[in-house]
Design a protein around this motif. Structure first.
Motif, PDB file in Angstrom:
ATOM      1  N   CYS A 130       0.817  -1.218   0.077  1.00  0.00           N
ATOM      2  CA  CYS A 130      -0.016  -0.249   0.111  1.00  0.00           C
ATOM      3  C   CYS A 130       0.824   1.187  -0.120  1.00  0.00           C
ATOM      4  O   CYS A 130       0.441   2.219  -0.229  1.00  0.00           O
ATOM      5  N   GLY A 131       2.124   1.246   0.405  1.00  0.00           N
ATOM      6  CA  GLY A 131       2.778   2.442   0.390  1.00  0.00           C
ATOM      7  C   GLY A 131       2.890   3.078   1.598  1.00  0.00           C
ATOM      8  O   GLY A 131       3.108   4.388   1.786  1.00  0.00           O
ATOM      9  N   TRP A 132       2.431   2.450   2.704  1.00  0.00           N
ATOM     10  CA  TRP A 132       2.293   3.022   4.051  1.00  0.00           C
ATOM     11  C   TRP A 132       3.264   2.334   5.205  1.00  0.00           C
ATOM     12  O   TRP A 132       4.230   1.361   4.823  1.00  0.00           O
ATOM     13  N   HIS A 133       3.518   3.067   5.927  1.00  0.00           N
ATOM     14  CA  HIS A 133       4.417   2.658   7.229  1.00  0.00           C
ATOM     15  C   HIS A 133       3.655   1.481   7.910  1.00  0.00           C
ATOM     16  O   HIS A 133       2.206   1.633   7.933  1.00  0.00           O
ATOM     17  N   LYS A 134       4.041   0.638   8.454  1.00  0.00           N
ATOM     18  CA  LYS A 134       3.512  -0.574   9.087  1.00  0.00           C
ATOM     19  C   LYS A 134       2.754  -0.192  10.115  1.00  0.00           C
ATOM     20  O   LYS A 134       1.631  -0.732  10.370  1.00  0.00           O
ATOM     21  N   THR A 135       2.994   0.820  10.823  1.00  0.00           N
ATOM     22  CA  THR A 135       2.182   1.205  12.076  1.00  0.00           C
ATOM     23  C   THR A 135       0.766   1.658  11.910  1.00  0.00           C
ATOM     24  O   THR A 135      -0.202   1.624  12.400  1.00  0.00           O
ATOM     25  N   LYS A 136       0.685   2.089  10.407  1.00  0.00           N
ATOM     26  CA  LYS A 136      -0.641   2.814   9.871  1.00  0.00           C
ATOM     27  C   LYS A 136      -1.536   1.464  10.011  1.00  0.00           C
ATOM     28  O   LYS A 136      -2.761   1.533  10.420  1.00  0.00           O
ATOM     29  N   SER A 166     -10.320   6.775   0.629  1.00  0.00           N
ATOM     30  CA  SER A 166      -9.127   6.240  -0.132  1.00  0.00           C
ATOM     31  C   SER A 166      -8.273   5.064   0.456  1.00  0.00           C
ATOM     32  O   SER A 166      -8.107   4.271  -0.460  1.00  0.00           O
ATOM     33  N   ASP A 167      -8.242   5.156   1.598  1.00  0.00           N
ATOM     34  CA  ASP A 167      -7.530   4.004   2.388  1.00  0.00           C
ATOM     35  C   ASP A 167      -8.344   2.660   1.945  1.00  0.00           C
ATOM     36  O   ASP A 167      -7.633   1.618   1.916  1.00  0.00           O
ATOM     37  N   ILE A 168      -9.625   2.802   2.407  1.00  0.00           N
ATOM     38  CA  ILE A 168     -10.535   1.499   2.434  1.00  0.00           C
ATOM     39  C   ILE A 168     -10.607   1.191   0.810  1.00  0.00           C
ATOM     40  O   ILE A 168     -10.334  -0.033   0.658  1.00  0.00           O
ATOM     41  N   ALA A 193      -9.146  -2.859   0.095  1.00  0.00           N
ATOM     42  CA  ALA A 193      -9.810  -3.713  -0.535  1.00  0.00           C
ATOM     43  C   ALA A 193      -9.345  -4.077  -1.848  1.00  0.00           C
ATOM     44  O   ALA A 193      -9.347  -5.469  -2.098  1.00  0.00           O
ATOM     45  N   THR A 194      -8.778  -3.361  -2.704  1.00  0.00           N
ATOM     46  CA  THR A 194      -7.987  -3.731  -3.791  1.00  0.00           C
ATOM     47  C   THR A 194      -6.812  -4.386  -3.565  1.00  0.00           C
ATOM     48  O   THR A 194      -6.816  -5.477  -4.287  1.00  0.00           O
ATOM     49  N   THR A 195      -5.842  -4.143  -2.603  1.00  0.00           N
ATOM     50  CA  THR A 195      -4.947  -4.796  -2.317  1.00  0.00           C
ATOM     51  C   THR A 195      -5.320  -6.266  -1.735  1.00  0.00           C
ATOM     52  O   THR A 195      -4.629  -7.153  -1.992  1.00  0.00           O
ATOM     53  N   CYS A 196      -6.466  -6.517  -1.170  1.00  0.00           N
ATOM     54  CA  CYS A 196      -7.064  -7.978  -0.807  1.00  0.00           C
ATOM     55  C   CYS A 196      -7.750  -8.503  -1.895  1.00  0.00           C
ATOM     56  O   CYS A 196      -8.399  -9.519  -1.665  1.00  0.00           O
TER      57      CYS A 196
END
Length: 283
Positions: A36-42, A56-58, A62-65
């Motif tokens: 996702c290009g996020w920090h793991k803590t997010k 946008s996160d949601i 969902a797309t990544t899953c």
């Protein structure tokens, strides 16, 4: 009213739902964050309900899953969580006086309103004096203008026009303790209890009292209002909660049914009111 916010549990439940999607995709939190290009803590914060995901996160989640078909459902659930909780600072922007009129359309559209209260007499059943005493407590707690108390109480009386008409039907359940909590002093409480007995004779109004000392099949809890089987509203010290989620509505319908089985009605309920009057006279 406690100071807990029920919406917090909804946030955690939503985070758990997102976590299950990730686990079903066989991705660790670190792998998912990288994709996702996020920090793991997010990822951890969202899954534990301590950080609200944006829409946008949601979508990205969902797309990544590979669960694009769930995007609309997940966004709708997230929006409802945002609307569940309203703190009193925001709730009182329009003032106590105007707040009493906000739900009039909801009352008019409902076919049956179910009310449970464990701490005080519900607004629909209050006398003017009792309402003034309750608003006085509320205003001092939240730093609201004391000058608005009388108008707020008078405006609350306007909802009584629905009582006895059948549009809607009312089903009230009160803990006996709600009749003994001394709001406004002996004179105010005496008038309130007398008024309760009068209201009990109205058509389309059911008032049940759960006696003190009764062996419980369900413990007392927070008061709530159920509008048909569509909407739940609750008030707490710090704000107000509402939800239209079918699972929550079904849960509180079961709660109301269980509480009703413990209540007494008719002459037995009148005896509970007189017992409360006796307890107050002894204080």
């Amino acid at each position: 009213m406690s100071d807990q916010q029920p919406s917090e549990s909804a946030k955690r439940a939503f985070g758990t739902q997102l976590k299950e999607l990730r686990l079903d995709s066989n991705l660790t939190g670190v792998e998912f964050a990288r994709l996702c290009g996020w920090h793991k803590t997010k990822v951890s914060k969202i899954e534990h309900g301590t950080q609200r995901p944006t829409e946008s996160d949601i979508r990205l989640w969902a797309t990544t899953c590979n669960a694009e078909g769930l995007i609309s459902e997940l966004i709708a659930a997230n929006r409802e969580i945002e609307q569940m909780w309203t703190d009193y600072k925001r709730l009182h922007r329009s003032g106590m006086k105007k707040l009493q009129f906000q739900a009039m359309e909801l009352y008019a559209q409902s076919k049956i309103i179910r009310v449970y209260e464990s701490l005080f007499v519900p607004g629909f059943l209050q006398t003017m004096e009792y309402a003034e005493a309750q608003f006085s407590i509320h205003a001092k707690l939240h730093g609201l203008p004391l000058a608005d108390i009388e108008d707020a109480a008078r405006n609350r009386m306007a909802r009584k026009r629905f009582l006895g008409t059948g549009a809607p039907i009312f089903a009230f359940l009160l803990e006996a303790s709600a009749l003994s909590n001394n709001t406004g002093g002996p004179r105010v409480m005496n008038g309130q209890l007398t008024y309760l007995e009068e209201i009990m004779s109205l058509p389309y109004v059911s008032i049940g009292i759960i006696p003190q000392g009764r062996t419980r099949s369900l413990y007392p809890g927070e008061g709530f209002y159920l509008f048909d089987e569509k909407l739940l509203k609750q008030e707490f010290w710090s704000g107000a909660f509402q939800t239209a989620r079918p699972d929550n509505i079904a849960y509180f319908m079961r709660v109301f049914t269980a509480l009703r089985e413990q209540a007494v009605f008719g002459s037995a309920a009148r005896e509970e009111i007189e017992a409360a009057r006796g307890r107050l006279q002894g204080t």
